[in-house]
Design a protein around this motif. Structure first.
Motif, mmCIF file in Angstrom:
data_model
loop_
_atom_site.group_PDB
_atom_site.id
_atom_site.type_symbol
_atom_site.label_atom_id
_atom_site.label_comp_id
_atom_site.label_asym_id
_atom_site.label_seq_id
_atom_site.Cartn_x
_atom_site.Cartn_y
_atom_site.Cartn_z
ATOM 1 N N UNK A 20 0.833 -1.193 0.000
ATOM 2 C CA UNK A 20 0.000 0.000 0.000
ATOM 3 C C UNK A 20 0.873 1.251 0.000
ATOM 4 N N UNK A 21 0.343 2.388 -0.477
ATOM 5 C CA UNK A 21 1.096 3.647 -0.425
ATOM 6 C C UNK A 21 1.541 3.958 0.998
ATOM 7 N N UNK A 22 2.826 4.275 1.155
ATOM 8 C CA UNK A 22 3.358 4.608 2.465
ATOM 9 C C UNK A 22 3.776 3.417 3.298
ATOM 10 N N UNK A 26 1.974 -7.170 1.477
ATOM 11 C CA UNK A 26 0.859 -7.124 2.414
ATOM 12 C C UNK A 26 0.103 -5.816 2.258
ATOM 13 N N UNK A 27 -1.230 -5.901 2.232
ATOM 14 C CA UNK A 27 -2.097 -4.738 2.122
ATOM 15 C C UNK A 27 -3.015 -4.687 3.332
ATOM 16 N N UNK A 28 -3.114 -3.518 3.962
ATOM 17 C CA UNK A 28 -3.972 -3.324 5.128
ATOM 18 C C UNK A 28 -5.242 -2.619 4.673
ATOM 19 N N UNK A 29 -6.388 -3.303 4.795
ATOM 20 C CA UNK A 29 -7.677 -2.741 4.396
ATOM 21 C C UNK A 29 -8.462 -2.214 5.596
ATOM 22 N N UNK A 30 -7.783 -1.919 6.685
ATOM 23 C CA UNK A 30 -8.461 -1.374 7.854
ATOM 24 C C UNK A 30 -9.392 -2.391 8.490
ATOM 25 N N UNK A 31 -10.642 -1.985 8.737
ATOM 26 C CA UNK A 31 -11.605 -2.869 9.383
ATOM 27 C C UNK A 31 -11.934 -4.092 8.545
ATOM 28 N N UNK A 47 -19.047 4.690 -1.789
ATOM 29 C CA UNK A 47 -18.030 5.702 -1.513
ATOM 30 C C UNK A 47 -16.632 5.128 -1.732
ATOM 31 N N UNK A 48 -15.777 5.883 -2.420
ATOM 32 C CA UNK A 48 -14.418 5.438 -2.687
ATOM 33 C C UNK A 48 -13.623 5.365 -1.391
ATOM 34 N N UNK A 49 -12.931 4.246 -1.171
ATOM 35 C CA UNK A 49 -12.149 4.028 0.037
ATOM 36 C C UNK A 49 -10.654 4.208 -0.227
ATOM 37 N N UNK A 50 -10.167 3.672 -1.343
ATOM 38 C CA UNK A 50 -8.732 3.701 -1.624
ATOM 39 C C UNK A 50 -8.498 3.472 -3.106
ATOM 40 N N UNK A 51 -7.528 4.173 -3.675
ATOM 41 C CA UNK A 51 -7.058 3.898 -5.029
ATOM 42 C C UNK A 51 -5.546 3.733 -4.957
#
Length: 364
Positions: free
Chosen positions: A174-176, A182-187, A258-262
Motif C-alpha cells: 500500500x502507499x506509504x 501485504x495490504x492493510x484494508x483497515x476494518x 463511496x471510494x475508500x482507496x485507489x
C-alpha cells in the motif's frame, strides 16, 4: 434446490469467516498495541506483525479465511486468432471449507464467450512442495516452483495451457507502507498479495472440436488472508503495456458506493514501484447494463498517471460472470484494450456491483 443449498453453505462459510476475521483483527491489534513505542519513529504498521512474504513457499495454500489463485490474459495463434482466458481457484475456510473454480474463454474473433464454474466441499488438492494441485470435475490448476498447468472444459470449448515460472515477481504494498506483499484494508482486514505479471504460456484452445495451438503471457495473482470480501467492492486492472511495463491498479469502494482507496503498482523487468497517493486516478466512462441481471457496470475507464492518460475499453461489454451457484455473487471480468499515452491489453474486474444494486460507485 441445488442453488439454495449452495447459497446456504456460502452463507455459513461467510458467517464463520467474519467471526474468524473479527478474532484475528483483535489478536493483531493487540500485538501491534503491545509493541513498545519509539520516539521519533513512524507508527508500527499492523502488517509488520505478520510473517513476511516468502516465495516459493507462499505459493502453497495457507488455510486462511480466504484465498485465491488467479490467471488471466490473451493468447494468440499462429494464424492471428486471439483468445482471452480467465481461470481462478477460490478456497474459503470457516465452519465449512469449500473450493470453487471459475473459468471463462472468449473468442476475440467472434465475441463468443464460454464460462463455467464448479464447487466442492473441502479442498480437493494434492500436496505439492512449494505449490498446489487442484483437480475438480476434470479441471486442473497445478503449480510447482518450475511450471504451472491450467486445464478446463466447457460446453463446446476447452483450455489446456502450460506456464513457465519466469519473469519478475511483484510484491504489492500500500502507499506509504514499508511491508512488501501485504495490504492493510483497515476494518476489512489484511491481505497478502503478489503477482507474476508475465508468465510465458503455451498450449491449445479447442472450440467446436477444432484445436488451435496458442501462446502468449498470462497474469498470475495470489491473494490470501483474514479479510472480508463482502464489506468492499473493487475496480481492478491488470495491464500489459507495449513498453514492456505492467500496471496493476485497484480502487476499493464501500457498499454505499463511496471510494475508500485507489492504489497500484507499476513494474518492469528492473523492479516495481507502488503508486503513491495522487499518482493514480480512475475516471469512470461508459456503462453497460446486463440484460440478464439488470446490474450496471462501468466498462470504460480512464487512468491518470504521472506518465500520461490511459484509455481502457473492453473487447466486449458483455463479460458478466454469474457465480450465484458457487460463491453467491455476480461480477464482471473481461479482456480490455489500452490506448492513450501507451497501448496495451489486459483484464478488468468489477466486483461488488451486485451488492450496490444497479447503481454505480459514487465519487466524492
Amino acid at each position: 434446490m441445488v442453488f439454495s443449498a449452495a447459497v446456504a453453505v456460502v452463507m455459513v462459510v461467510i458467517g464463520a469467516t467474519l467471526y474468524h476475521l473479527a478474532s484475528s483483527e483483535r489478536e493483531l491489534s493487540a500485538a501491534v498495541a503491545a509493541a513498545p513505542p519509539q520516539a521519533g519513529r513512524k507508527p508500527v504498521e499492523r502488517t509488520a506483525a505478520l510473517p513476511p512474504l516468502t516465495l516459493p513457499a507462499d505459493d502453497a495454500p495457507h488455510g486462511s479465511a480466504m484465498e485465491w489463485w488467479y490467471y488471466s490474459g490473451i493468447l494468440g495463434a499462429e494464424a492471428g486468432q486471439r483468445y482471452a482466458v480467465h481461470m481462478v481457484v477460490f478456497v474459503a475456510n470457516g465452519l465449512v471449507k469449500h473450493t470453487v473454480m471459475h473459468a471463462a474463454l472468449t473468442d476475440l474473433q467472434t465475441g463468443k464467450r464460454y464460462a463455467s464454474q464448479s464447487r466442492t466441499g473441502g479442498t480437493p488438492a494434492r500436496s505439492v512442495a512449494y505449490g498446489f494441485d487442484f483437480r475438480q470435475e476434470g479441471w486442473q490448476v497445478t503449480a510447482s516452483p518450475s511450471f504451472h498447468v491450467l486445464q478446463a472444459g466447457f460446453d463446446g470449448a476447452s483450455i489446456a495451457v502450460d506456464l513457465g515460472v519466469s519473469g519478475p515477481v511483484v510484491a504489492h504494498r500500500a502507499p506509504g507502507s514499508e511491508t512488501p506483499g501485504l495490504l492493510d484494508f483497515g476494518q476489512s482486514g489484511i491481505s497478502y498479495y503478489y503477482s507474476r505479471p508475465r508468465m510465458p504460456a503455451r498450449g491449445s484452445i479447442a472450440i467446436a472440436g477444432k484445436s488451435v495451438p496458442v501462446s502468449g503471457e498470462l497474469w498470475f495473482d495470489h491473494q490470501w488472508g483474514e479479510f472480508d470480501v463482502l464489506s468492499l467492492g473493487w475496480n481492478w486492472f491488470a495491464l500489459h503495456l507495449d513498453d514492456g511495463s505492467d500496471l496493476m491498479v485497484y480502487e476499493l469502494f464501500d457498499m454505499e458506493g463511496r471510494k475508500v482507496m485507489t492504489a497500484g503498482t507499476l513494474s518492469n523487468a528492473q523492479g516495481s514501484q507502488p503508486l503513491e497517493p495522487g499518482q493514480v486516478e480512475l475516471v469512470p466512462g461508459r456503462t453497460w447494463t446486463s440484460p440478464k441481471t439488470g446490474i450496471g457496470y462501468v466498462v470504460e475507464w480512464g487512468i491518470k498517471l504521472p506518465s500520461g492518460f490511459l484509455n481502457i475499453k473492453p473487447f466486449f461489454a458483455d463479460s458478466e460472470f454469474d457465480s450465484g451457484g458457487t460463491t453467491a455473487n455476480i461480477y464482471w471480468e473481461g479482456p480490455v484494450k489500452v490506448g492513450g499515452s501507451r497501448e496495451g491489453q489486459g483484464f478488468l474486474e468489477l466486483s461488488g456491483y451486485d451488492r450496490l444494486g444497479a447503481s454505480q460507485p459514487k465519487r466524492r
